[in-house]
Each structure stands twice: as structure tokens, then as C-alpha cells.
Design a protein around this motif. Sequence first.
Motif, PDB file in Angstrom:
ATOM      1  N   VAL A 174       1.013  38.015 -40.752  1.00 18.59           N
ATOM      2  CA  VAL A 174       0.215  38.914 -40.406  1.00 18.59           C
ATOM      3  C   VAL A 174      -1.018  38.931 -41.353  1.00 18.59           C
ATOM      4  O   VAL A 174      -0.865  38.466 -42.397  1.00 18.59           O
ATOM      5  CB  VAL A 174       0.461  40.526 -40.171  1.00 18.59           C
ATOM      6  CG1 VAL A 174       1.605  40.660 -39.191  1.00 18.59           C
ATOM      7  CG2 VAL A 174       0.988  40.863 -41.542  1.00 18.59           C
ATOM      8  N   SER A 175      -2.413  39.499 -40.676  1.00 15.85           N
ATOM      9  CA  SER A 175      -3.437  39.527 -41.764  1.00 15.85           C
ATOM     10  C   SER A 175      -3.077  40.690 -42.810  1.00 15.85           C
ATOM     11  O   SER A 175      -2.402  41.408 -42.724  1.00 15.85           O
ATOM     12  CB  SER A 175      -4.736  39.637 -40.967  1.00 15.85           C
ATOM     13  OG  SER A 175      -4.691  40.973 -40.334  1.00 15.85           O
ATOM     14  N   GLU A 176      -3.874  40.731 -43.893  1.00 17.36           N
ATOM     15  CA  GLU A 176      -3.754  41.765 -44.868  1.00 17.36           C
ATOM     16  C   GLU A 176      -3.971  43.221 -44.430  1.00 17.36           C
ATOM     17  O   GLU A 176      -3.326  43.894 -44.665  1.00 17.36           O
ATOM     18  CB  GLU A 176      -4.776  41.350 -45.976  1.00 17.36           C
ATOM     19  CG  GLU A 176      -4.694  42.603 -47.060  1.00 17.36           C
ATOM     20  CD  GLU A 176      -5.728  42.122 -48.258  1.00 17.36           C
ATOM     21  OE1 GLU A 176      -6.334  43.055 -48.904  1.00 17.36           O
ATOM     22  OE2 GLU A 176      -5.690  40.890 -48.692  1.00 17.36           O
ATOM     23  N   GLU A 177      -4.855  43.408 -43.737  1.00 17.51           N
ATOM     24  CA  GLU A 177      -5.196  44.907 -43.026  1.00 17.51           C
ATOM     25  C   GLU A 177      -4.086  45.186 -42.052  1.00 17.51           C
ATOM     26  O   GLU A 177      -3.961  46.411 -41.890  1.00 17.51           O
ATOM     27  CB  GLU A 177      -6.310  44.785 -42.299  1.00 17.51           C
ATOM     28  CG  GLU A 177      -6.539  43.891 -40.893  1.00 17.51           C
ATOM     29  CD  GLU A 177      -7.108  42.402 -41.203  1.00 17.51           C
ATOM     30  OE1 GLU A 177      -7.453  42.204 -40.534  1.00 17.51           O
ATOM     31  OE2 GLU A 177      -7.026  42.375 -42.498  1.00 17.51           O
ATOM     32  N   LYS A 178      -3.008  44.377 -41.791  1.00 15.61           N
ATOM     33  CA  LYS A 178      -1.951  44.806 -40.911  1.00 15.61           C
ATOM     34  C   LYS A 178      -0.820  44.560 -41.620  1.00 15.61           C
ATOM     35  O   LYS A 178       0.292  45.016 -40.916  1.00 15.61           O
ATOM     36  CB  LYS A 178      -1.943  43.539 -39.575  1.00 15.61           C
ATOM     37  CG  LYS A 178      -2.977  43.971 -38.719  1.00 15.61           C
ATOM     38  CD  LYS A 178      -2.616  42.747 -37.492  1.00 15.61           C
ATOM     39  CE  LYS A 178      -3.960  42.687 -36.545  1.00 15.61           C
ATOM     40  NZ  LYS A 178      -3.674  41.688 -35.508  1.00 15.61           N
ATOM     41  N   HIS A 193      -7.522  41.334 -31.371  1.00 13.95           N
ATOM     42  CA  HIS A 193      -7.450  41.328 -33.115  1.00 13.95           C
ATOM     43  C   HIS A 193      -6.403  42.261 -33.420  1.00 13.95           C
ATOM     44  O   HIS A 193      -5.916  42.330 -34.567  1.00 13.95           O
ATOM     45  CB  HIS A 193      -8.699  41.442 -33.769  1.00 13.95           C
ATOM     46  CG  HIS A 193      -9.360  42.677 -33.363  1.00 13.95           C
ATOM     47  ND1 HIS A 193     -10.057  42.851 -32.183  1.00 13.95           N
ATOM     48  CD2 HIS A 193      -9.496  43.598 -34.302  1.00 13.95           C
ATOM     49  CE1 HIS A 193     -10.679  44.164 -32.127  1.00 13.95           C
ATOM     50  NE2 HIS A 193     -10.274  44.642 -33.493  1.00 13.95           N
ATOM     51  N   SER A 197       1.290  38.602 -33.838  1.00 10.84           N
ATOM     52  CA  SER A 197       1.596  37.481 -33.396  1.00 10.84           C
ATOM     53  C   SER A 197       2.852  37.361 -32.723  1.00 10.84           C
ATOM     54  O   SER A 197       3.699  38.306 -32.942  1.00 10.84           O
ATOM     55  CB  SER A 197       1.581  36.415 -34.474  1.00 10.84           C
ATOM     56  OG  SER A 197       2.822  36.602 -35.351  1.00 10.84           O
TER      57      SER A 197
END
Length: 416
Positions: free
Chosen positions: A129-133, A3, A7
Motif C-alpha cells: 500500500v502507499s504511505e497514506e494508506k 486510488h 490492491s
Amino acid sequence: MEHNKFSKDFILVVIGQIISLFGNAVMRFALPMHLLNVTGSAALLGVVSGLAFIPLAIMSPIGGLIADRVNKKNIMVCLDFFTAFLVTLFVLLYGEINIVTIILVMLFLLYGISGAYQPSVQSSIPLLVSEEKVMPANAAINMVSSLSGLLGPALGGMAYAAWGIMPVLYVCIGCFIFSAVMEIFIKIPFAKRERNASLFHEAKADLIESIHYISKERSEIGKLTLCCACINISLSALMIIGLPVIVMQVLEFPSSQDASQMYGFIEAILAMGGLAGGLYAGIFGSKMDIRGFWKMLLAAGILLIPIGIVLLIDCSAYTAYAVMAVSGLIIMACATIFTIQAMSYIQITTPAQLIGKVIAWIIALSTCAQPIGQVLYGFTFEKLAGHLWIIFFVSAAVTALIAVFGKKICGQLKSV
């Protein structure tokens, strides 16, 4: 640990950026330096460099409109191939057209392409990417830019000093072609939007919606953009115009070749500052608060003072150069942290259908200010040739005032 990984598609975007931005860094270093060497005019350098930003400001909103409606991967691929074609054409026409004209046209085209290109890259980050990334991803993109700027001017300066402009251009052609091929394999999520009106009316509606968003609905974004614009006038333009003039015309190095190489090295040092700022933001991004961005601006303004001091007193060229390098490195680190914070804030808080256009307006409005500063500094450096320290002291005071304005708007920003 899976996690924590980016990507594959984001990694391909980063690799493509490394190669493409390296070519851009070399071109943007070599062409103005070649113009300064040929003409010897700081004022002409300021005018040409300043005018070159106009197409970036014009093309950024257009690039934002396209980025929200067209597959972002296709935009990147096409523009890199087109840039390779333009540089090839420049090589073929070199010597056939007036040097000032051909460099001005080339810089116009390069900055115009950049204006259309960057909204696609920046708006693709929240999709990959996800929000925290988002902040680490922005830090990675900024570090790529800094790394390209680190290698581009250093290697470009040495190659230019040793062999001239043509080998530099050949390397750039290869970079853009390789980057375009790399980007073909990227997969960016894309949902085609149905058209309900003519292309002109849809474009007009999109522009109005994005302007309303940054000026009324989320006015703090507009004020952040104003800070960026003011910093570009007081600080960025000074670094772009001031450093080549001081290193190549004011500091007394043993030869002009040494001056060219020393300018290449100081550009690389500035890029190292950007890299350091990107590393800091990537590692400590979760602990950083956008509401403290004004401290970065204040620090950058204060660090202009040592440069002014070494220009005021009688010291050796290498002492002045060292002070400029250290101050410039820290200034670039501060500016990079501010940029990453601001861009991450915008990407996280802006609706997906508006990200491309909002980012494009920020790029356009902030860069519109830079030509004003470049032209101003170009003429000012000639008028105050014996008193350049005044310029740095005044710029330090103006930058401090911008930081004070930034502190006043921090209360409107949300913690993200």
C-alpha cells in the motif's frame, strides 16, 4: 475512486488473515479453557499461558530476520501448512500424553509460529500500500484480528460446551489449510539481497543494526515499545488471566456449561471492542496524532475501576458480567487504537530494509512482559480469592502511571 482502493494482493493477505486468525483465535481460546476445566487451577493456567509466550518472544527476532531476506508470501504459506500439521498431530496424540504437557507443548508451538509469522505480515504492508494508506491498512489487519477473535471464541465456546475439544480442533485444521492455499496466490514485491558473509555473521549484523536503531538512532521507538511491554504486564495479562477465572470460577452462573458459553461471549465482546477501535482508526486515522496515544492508555486504566467495584460490592453475577463486558469492550477499543497508531508510525518512519527486524523486536520485547504478568496474576488470583477487587484497583493505578510516562515521551515523536 480507484486510488482509494487497496490492491488485490493486499486483499488476499487480509482474506488469508481472516481464515488463519480465526483458527488461531479458536485454538488460543479452547486449549487454555480446556486446561482450566480439567485441572481447575488458576495458578496452573497462569503458568502455562505465561510460559507459552516465551517461544513467541524468541521466534519474533528470528522471524524478523527471515522476513527481510525471504519472500514474505512463502513464509506465510509454509507456516500455515505447518500449523495444520501440528494440530493434526495434537489430535492423534491426545490421550496418549499428559494433558498439561501436550497443551503446554502445543501452545509453545502455536506462539512460536505466530512470532515468526507476524513480522512477515506487518512488514509486507508498506510494500503493498502507499504511505497514506498505511494506517487504514493496519486498521484493516487489526479489524481482521478482532473479527476473528469475535467469531472464534463465541463459536468455539459454544462448540466446546456442546461437543468438547475435538470438533474445535478439526475446524482449526481446515482453517489453516485453506489459508495456506489462499496465500499461494499473493504477490509481494521481493528483492533478493546478496550475501557478503556467512549466514551467522549476517544475522548477527542485522540484529545489532536493528537494536541500535530502536535504542539509539530512533530511541522514541524503544520507549514506545517499553510502554507496550508495561501495558502487557499491567493490563493485557490481567484480561487474559482474570476474565476466565472470574467468569468460570467466581461468578455464580446456573451451570458450568453456562459459564463456558458466557466466557466465550465476553471474549467475543472484547473482540468487538478491538473491531470498534480498528474502525475508528481506519476512518479517522488521518486526523489522529500519535502524540496523543497516552490518552488511550489512561482511559483503559480508568475503566478497570468499575470492574473492581462490582467485585467489591455484593451484586448479581449478570450485573458484574455486564460491567466487565462494557468496560472490557472500551478498554480493547483504546488498546487497539494505540496499537494501530504505534505500528503505523514505525512502518512509515523505519527504512524498508529494517522494517521486519524492528517490528520483530517490538513484538518480542512487548510480549516478553506478558508471561511475567500472567504468572503473577495466576498466583495472585489464588492468594486473593476473596478480595479480587484489590487486583483491579492496583492495576488501574499502574496503568495510569504508564500513561503519564507515555505523555513525557510524546515530544520526541514526529507527526505522520
